[in-house]
Write a protein that holds these residues in place. Structure first.
Motif, mmCIF file in Angstrom:
data_model
loop_
_atom_site.group_PDB
_atom_site.id
_atom_site.type_symbol
_atom_site.label_atom_id
_atom_site.label_comp_id
_atom_site.label_asym_id
_atom_site.label_seq_id
_atom_site.Cartn_x
_atom_site.Cartn_y
_atom_site.Cartn_z
ATOM 1 N N VAL A 18 43.218 33.291 19.768
ATOM 2 C CA VAL A 18 44.351 33.002 20.660
ATOM 3 C C VAL A 18 44.445 34.060 21.758
ATOM 4 C CG1 VAL A 18 46.875 32.969 20.795
ATOM 5 C CG2 VAL A 18 45.704 31.688 18.996
ATOM 6 N N GLU A 19 44.375 35.319 21.378
ATOM 7 C CA GLU A 19 44.502 36.402 22.356
ATOM 8 C C GLU A 19 43.448 36.293 23.452
ATOM 9 O OE1 GLU A 19 44.310 40.054 20.227
ATOM 10 O OE2 GLU A 19 46.357 39.901 19.431
ATOM 11 N N ILE A 20 42.211 36.078 23.063
ATOM 12 C CA ILE A 20 41.132 36.030 24.048
ATOM 13 C C ILE A 20 41.253 34.796 24.931
ATOM 14 C CG2 ILE A 20 38.638 35.774 24.332
ATOM 15 C CD1 ILE A 20 39.541 38.600 23.590
ATOM 16 N N LYS A 34 53.289 27.978 8.669
ATOM 17 C CA LYS A 34 54.591 28.633 8.550
ATOM 18 C C LYS A 34 55.154 28.985 9.918
ATOM 19 C CE LYS A 34 53.521 30.494 3.970
ATOM 20 N NZ LYS A 34 53.406 31.718 3.127
ATOM 21 N N ALA A 35 56.323 28.418 10.211
ATOM 22 C CA ALA A 35 56.954 28.649 11.508
ATOM 23 C C ALA A 35 57.295 30.127 11.714
ATOM 24 C CB ALA A 35 58.215 27.796 11.634
ATOM 25 N N GLY A 36 57.659 30.812 10.641
ATOM 26 C CA GLY A 36 58.009 32.224 10.759
ATOM 27 C C GLY A 36 56.842 33.078 11.217
ATOM 28 N N ARG A 37 55.661 32.783 10.708
ATOM 29 C CA ARG A 37 54.477 33.545 11.123
ATOM 30 C C ARG A 37 54.090 33.215 12.557
ATOM 31 N NH1 ARG A 37 49.669 34.084 6.950
ATOM 32 N NH2 ARG A 37 49.173 35.648 8.554
ATOM 33 N N LEU A 38 54.311 31.976 12.958
ATOM 34 C CA LEU A 38 54.057 31.616 14.359
ATOM 35 C C LEU A 38 55.015 32.341 15.292
ATOM 36 C CD1 LEU A 38 53.428 27.803 13.894
ATOM 37 C CD2 LEU A 38 51.757 29.456 14.774
ATOM 38 N N GLU A 39 56.264 32.439 14.897
ATOM 39 C CA GLU A 39 57.230 33.153 15.720
ATOM 40 C C GLU A 39 56.860 34.634 15.817
ATOM 41 O OE1 GLU A 39 60.390 33.988 18.181
ATOM 42 O OE2 GLU A 39 59.497 32.071 17.630
ATOM 43 N N ALA A 40 56.395 35.210 14.702
ATOM 44 C CA ALA A 40 55.966 36.610 14.724
ATOM 45 C C ALA A 40 54.779 36.795 15.657
ATOM 46 C CB ALA A 40 55.612 37.070 13.311
ATOM 47 N N LEU A 41 53.861 35.832 15.672
ATOM 48 C CA LEU A 41 52.713 35.915 16.572
ATOM 49 C C LEU A 41 53.176 35.845 18.026
ATOM 50 C CD1 LEU A 41 49.704 35.895 17.253
ATOM 51 C CD2 LEU A 41 49.703 33.422 16.837
ATOM 52 N N ALA A 42 54.042 34.904 18.321
ATOM 53 C CA ALA A 42 54.549 34.785 19.692
ATOM 54 C C ALA A 42 55.248 36.068 20.135
ATOM 55 C CB ALA A 42 55.495 33.589 19.798
ATOM 56 N N ASN A 43 56.016 36.677 19.233
ATOM 57 C CA ASN A 43 56.683 37.940 19.544
ATOM 58 C C ASN A 43 55.665 39.038 19.828
ATOM 59 O OD1 ASN A 43 59.249 36.855 19.241
ATOM 60 N ND2 ASN A 43 59.420 37.457 17.086
ATOM 61 N N ALA A 44 54.625 39.100 18.982
ATOM 62 C CA ALA A 44 53.609 40.139 19.151
ATOM 63 C C ALA A 44 52.856 39.985 20.468
ATOM 64 C CB ALA A 44 52.628 40.098 17.983
ATOM 65 N N GLY A 46 54.182 38.778 23.146
ATOM 66 C CA GLY A 46 55.117 38.904 24.259
ATOM 67 C C GLY A 46 55.526 37.583 24.882
ATOM 68 N N HIS A 47 55.427 36.493 24.107
ATOM 69 C CA HIS A 47 55.816 35.154 24.566
ATOM 70 C C HIS A 47 55.210 34.820 25.939
ATOM 71 C CE1 HIS A 47 58.714 34.254 21.351
ATOM 72 N NE2 HIS A 47 58.924 35.559 21.337
ATOM 73 N N PRO A 48 53.892 34.830 26.060
ATOM 74 C CA PRO A 48 53.276 34.487 27.343
ATOM 75 C C PRO A 48 53.596 33.044 27.740
ATOM 76 C CG PRO A 48 51.624 34.597 25.602
ATOM 77 C CD PRO A 48 52.883 35.128 25.026
ATOM 78 N N PRO A 49 53.733 32.753 29.021
ATOM 79 C CA PRO A 49 54.155 31.419 29.453
ATOM 80 C C PRO A 49 53.140 30.325 29.143
ATOM 81 C CG PRO A 49 53.563 32.792 31.340
ATOM 82 C CD PRO A 49 53.632 33.694 30.158
ATOM 83 N N ARG A 50 51.876 30.681 28.953
ATOM 84 C CA ARG A 50 50.861 29.660 28.663
ATOM 85 C C ARG A 50 50.627 29.495 27.174
ATOM 86 N NH1 ARG A 50 46.730 31.894 29.830
ATOM 87 N NH2 ARG A 50 47.351 33.742 30.985
ATOM 88 N N PHE A 51 51.559 29.972 26.352
ATOM 89 C CA PHE A 51 51.388 29.888 24.902
ATOM 90 C C PHE A 51 52.587 29.207 24.264
ATOM 91 C CE2 PHE A 51 51.743 31.997 20.608
ATOM 92 C CZ PHE A 51 50.646 31.353 20.047
ATOM 93 N N ALA A 52 52.304 28.250 23.386
ATOM 94 C CA ALA A 52 53.341 27.579 22.604
ATOM 95 C C ALA A 52 52.859 27.490 21.155
ATOM 96 C CB ALA A 52 53.628 26.194 23.153
#
Length: 238
Positions: A18-20, A34-44, A46-52
């Motif tokens: 995902v990062e690359i 798990k939605a919680g782990r996805l939210e943690a990933l998005a937080n890590a 920095g919630h980039p605009p091209r990521f959902a």
């Protein structure tokens, strides 16, 4: 810029992919159970605009189809799908000490989840789209008390080779990237061996395949732990 779905986005390998892909300018949807782990990933990240993100499962055909529909509501058309889901790597003892049900469950995590994903997502790819499954190097060797891993991964390789042959008349590119190394990822960084392949190196290889699948004509691609030069080994075939 491509629209890419990464299934298994919260694991060490998936996160690196995902990062690359985001760094390469793609629009990415990360999927995991798990939605919680996805939210943690998005937080890590920095919630980039091209990521959902989208939570879902490959436990059944119906759940995989629901995940596909949810992903397509976020990102369409699907130019590429990356599937990075595998059973945890652990010593399980001699295989003959396991029950049939235990072995079937372990193999299911490595093999059947990829099959379920392929059935649901290959038809959803845009014309010329790319599908990359991430497999393990135990397809080619045995670890102590790890026969079940080789069983699942060897079958997974043959599955991808077979599907590639059966879909050769379709305008899609199907590849399996076998990772023949312990992965230096988020959960192993502090204790990683310098020879291990990193999550970001796997991500770079996936990004290269997505960008130009014709440069990787063999269905089976492989990235292995680094050699004396300090670079991971890349190979194809088998």
């Amino acid at each position: 810029m491509s629209n890419i779905l990464v299934i298994g986005a919260t694991g060490d390998v998936g996160r690196g992919i995902v990062e690359i892909l985001l760094e390469h300018g793609h629009r990415v949807v990360g999927a995991a159970r798990k939605a919680g782990r996805l939210e943690a990933l998005a937080n890590a990240l920095g919630h980039p605009p091209r990521f959902a993100t989208v939570a879902g499962s490959l436990a059944s055909d119906a759940e995989a189809e629901a995940l596909r529909e949810a992903a397509q509501r976020l990102i369409a058309p699907l130019d590429a799908v990356v599937v990075s889901v595998n059973a945890p790597r652990q010593s399980m003892g001699p295989i003959l000490d396991k029950t049939t049900e235990e072995v079937a469950s372990l193999v299911r995590q490595d093999l059947i989840s990829h099959f379920t994903a392929a059935r649901a997502f290959l038809p959803a790819l845009t014309s010329g789209g790319t599908y990359v499954g991430i497999g393990g190097g135990t397809a080619d060797f045995l670890l102590p008390d790890g026969v079940y891993m080789s069983l699942g991964q060897a079958a997974l390789r043959m599955m991808y080779r077979g599907i590639a042959r059966e879909t050769s008349d379709r305008p899609i590119h199907l590849r399996e990237l076998i990772v023949a190394s312990v992965v230096n990822g988020a959960s192993t960084r502090d204790a990683a061996d310098p020879l291990w392949v990193t999550d970001r190196e796997i991500g770079e290889q996936v990004a290269a395949i997505v960008a130009d699948p014709g440069a990787f004509p063999e269905t089976i691609q492989r990235i292995s732990r680094r050699d004396a030069s300090g670079k991971p080994l890349l190979s194809a075939g088998n």
